[in-house]
Design an enzyme around this catalytic site. Structure first.
Site, PDB file in Angstrom:
ATOM      1  N   ASP A  30      39.013  28.957 -20.645  1.00 38.71           N
ATOM      2  CA  ASP A  30      38.943  29.956 -19.301  1.00 38.71           C
ATOM      3  C   ASP A  30      38.228  29.047 -18.357  1.00 38.71           C
ATOM      4  OD1 ASP A  30      37.558  31.911 -17.842  1.00 38.71           O
ATOM      5  OD2 ASP A  30      38.434  33.036 -19.166  1.00 38.71           O
TER       6      ASP A  30
ATOM      7  N   ARG B 101      42.584  38.834 -13.456  1.00 44.83           N
ATOM      8  CA  ARG B 101      43.793  39.606 -14.501  1.00 44.83           C
ATOM      9  C   ARG B 101      43.156  40.361 -15.460  1.00 44.83           C
ATOM     10  NH1 ARG B 101      46.996  34.739 -17.556  1.00 44.83           N
ATOM     11  NH2 ARG B 101      44.898  34.459 -18.665  1.00 44.83           N
TER      12      ARG B 101
ATOM     13  N   ASP C 287      35.046  30.703 -16.783  1.00 47.00           N
ATOM     14  CA  ASP C 287      33.846  30.929 -17.804  1.00 47.00           C
ATOM     15  C   ASP C 287      33.135  29.425 -17.815  1.00 47.00           C
ATOM     16  OD1 ASP C 287      34.002  33.605 -18.234  1.00 47.00           O
ATOM     17  OD2 ASP C 287      35.045  33.251 -20.051  1.00 47.00           O
TER      18      ASP C 287
HETATM   19  C1  PRP Z   1      42.442  32.990 -13.917  1.00 47.70           C
HETATM   20  C2  PRP Z   1      42.669  31.545 -13.095  1.00 47.70           C
HETATM   21  C3  PRP Z   1      43.729  32.316 -12.290  1.00 47.70           C
HETATM   22  C4  PRP Z   1      44.353  33.121 -13.281  1.00 47.70           C
HETATM   23  C5  PRP Z   1      45.879  32.446 -13.523  1.00 47.70           C
HETATM   24  O1  PRP Z   1      41.526  33.839 -13.498  1.00 47.70           O
HETATM   25  O2  PRP Z   1      41.504  31.178 -12.472  1.00 47.70           O
HETATM   26  O3  PRP Z   1      43.324  33.138 -11.214  1.00 47.70           O
HETATM   27  O4  PRP Z   1      43.547  33.560 -14.471  1.00 47.70           O
HETATM   28  O5  PRP Z   1      46.334  33.534 -14.485  1.00 47.70           O
HETATM   29  P1  PRP Z   1      47.665  33.823 -13.900  1.00 47.70           P
HETATM   30  O6  PRP Z   1      48.675  32.662 -13.448  1.00 47.70           O
HETATM   31  O7  PRP Z   1      48.613  34.525 -15.330  1.00 47.70           O
HETATM   32  O8  PRP Z   1      47.690  35.030 -12.984  1.00 47.70           O
HETATM   33  P2  PRP Z   1      40.953  35.063 -14.111  1.00 47.70           P
HETATM   34  O9  PRP Z   1      41.702  36.123 -13.920  1.00 47.70           O
HETATM   35  O10 PRP Z   1      40.453  34.603 -15.466  1.00 47.70           O
HETATM   36  O11 PRP Z   1      39.540  35.255 -13.241  1.00 47.70           O
HETATM   37  P3  PRP Z   1      38.186  34.250 -12.974  1.00 47.70           P
HETATM   38  O12 PRP Z   1      38.825  33.147 -12.042  1.00 47.70           O
HETATM   39  O13 PRP Z   1      37.393  35.252 -12.392  1.00 47.70           O
HETATM   40  O14 PRP Z   1      37.742  33.689 -14.287  1.00 47.70           O
HETATM   41  N1  URA Z   2      43.376  31.386 -17.021  1.00 46.76           N
HETATM   42  C1  URA Z   2      42.364  30.546 -17.263  1.00 46.76           C
HETATM   43  O1  URA Z   2      41.210  30.504 -16.881  1.00 46.76           O
HETATM   44  N2  URA Z   2      42.755  29.608 -18.512  1.00 46.76           N
HETATM   45  C2  URA Z   2      44.122  29.823 -18.776  1.00 46.76           C
HETATM   46  O2  URA Z   2      44.351  29.007 -19.671  1.00 46.76           O
HETATM   47  C3  URA Z   2      44.931  30.684 -18.300  1.00 46.76           C
HETATM   48  C4  URA Z   2      44.365  31.444 -17.336  1.00 46.76           C
END
Ligand code: PRP
Ligand code: URA
Length: 225
Positions: free
Chosen positions: A216, A120, A219
């Site tokens: 997150d 995102r 993370d």
């Molecule tokens: C997070 C999570 C989802 C997304 C959800 O991923 O794991 O994939 O955000 O958010 P949304 O419904 O608003 O699209 P992120 O983009 O942070 O990537 P990551 O898994 O690499 O941490």
């Molecule tokens: N992605 C995350 O990892 N945490 C949140 O709360 C929303 C999106």
């Protein structure tokens, strides 16, 4: 006459909204509380995300079709049940979805795994696809997309769209924590996809995080910041 119109309208509404199920099994709820705590470290977080993934898929696959097969035990012949129907593919949305895969595979060791890479944009909250790799003939399988978080719903909708573009028609979505906005967004854009969550949380905050959520997920799984 007007009652008929109202009934018809409600029916139409039900028909176009996808199914949303919160899997409130006590074990799932207990484990979710542990990973919500900010004091839970990476090791425990990772292990429990996997465990919840497994428990969720156990619940989600209650309706898998079975067929009769004749087998022979050491004692004699018998007719018993085995899985029939489509084979499964688990599709984690990278990165955080990876955390759920191990638990799912413990339940369904024969499932294949496809990956969709997505992140995102922190400003716009819009998802960007950077990777897509599925097993052969994925369109003949049932796909279970796994991702711990359903926030705006943008990532899930993009992942569902990417699978549909390749001809996949049988898709389910499993998330740990869902924001009401994300549920609505997926139900609206993909009413044919059933959504399963361990919890529906209070709200999506303006910074894109779910409240109370668990922070997150990526993370916390991988110890990044
Ligand atoms: C997070 C999570 C989802 C997304 C959800 O991923 O794991 O994939 O955000 O958010 P949304 O419904 O608003 O699209 P992120 O983009 O942070 O990537 P990551 O898994 O690499 O941490
Ligand atoms: N992605 C995350 O990892 N945490 C949140 O709360 C929303 C999106």
């Amino acid at each position: 006459m007007s009652a008929k119109i109202i009934v018809g309208y409600i029916f139409l509404q039900e028909e176009i909204m996808g199914k949303f199920t919160v899997l409130n099994h006590p074990l799932i709820q207990h484990k979710l509380t542990i990973i919500r705590k900010k004091t839970t470290g990476t090791n425990e977080f990772r292990q429990i995300v996997g465990e919840i993934g497994g428990l969720m898929v156990y619940e989600m696959t209650r309706d898998l079709p079975l067929k009769n097969v004749e087998i022979e035990t050491p004692i004699g012949k018998t007719v018993q049940k085995e899985l029939a129907g489509k084979k499964l593919v688990v599709v984690p949305i990278l990165r955080a979805g990876l955390g759920m895969v191990e638990g799912v595979l413990q339940m369904i060791p024969s499932a294949k795994v496809g990956h969709i890479g997505m992140y995102r944009d922190e400003e716009t909250l819009k998802p960007h696809e950077y990777f897509f790799k599925m097993p052969p003939e994925v369109e003949q399988r049932q796909c279970i997309i796994v991702d711990p978080m359903l926030a705006t719903g943008g990532s899930a909708n993009l992942a569902i769209g990417a699978l549909k573009k390749r001809g996949v028609t049988d898709i389910k979505l499993a998330v740990l924590v869902a924001a009401p906005d994300g549920v609505k967004a997926v139900q609206k854009e993909n009413p044919d996809v059933d959504i399963y969550a361990a919890a529906e949380d209070e709200k999506l905050m303006s910074n894109g995080y779910i409240f109370p959520g668990l922070g997150d997920a990526g993370d916390r799984l991988f110890g990044t910041k």
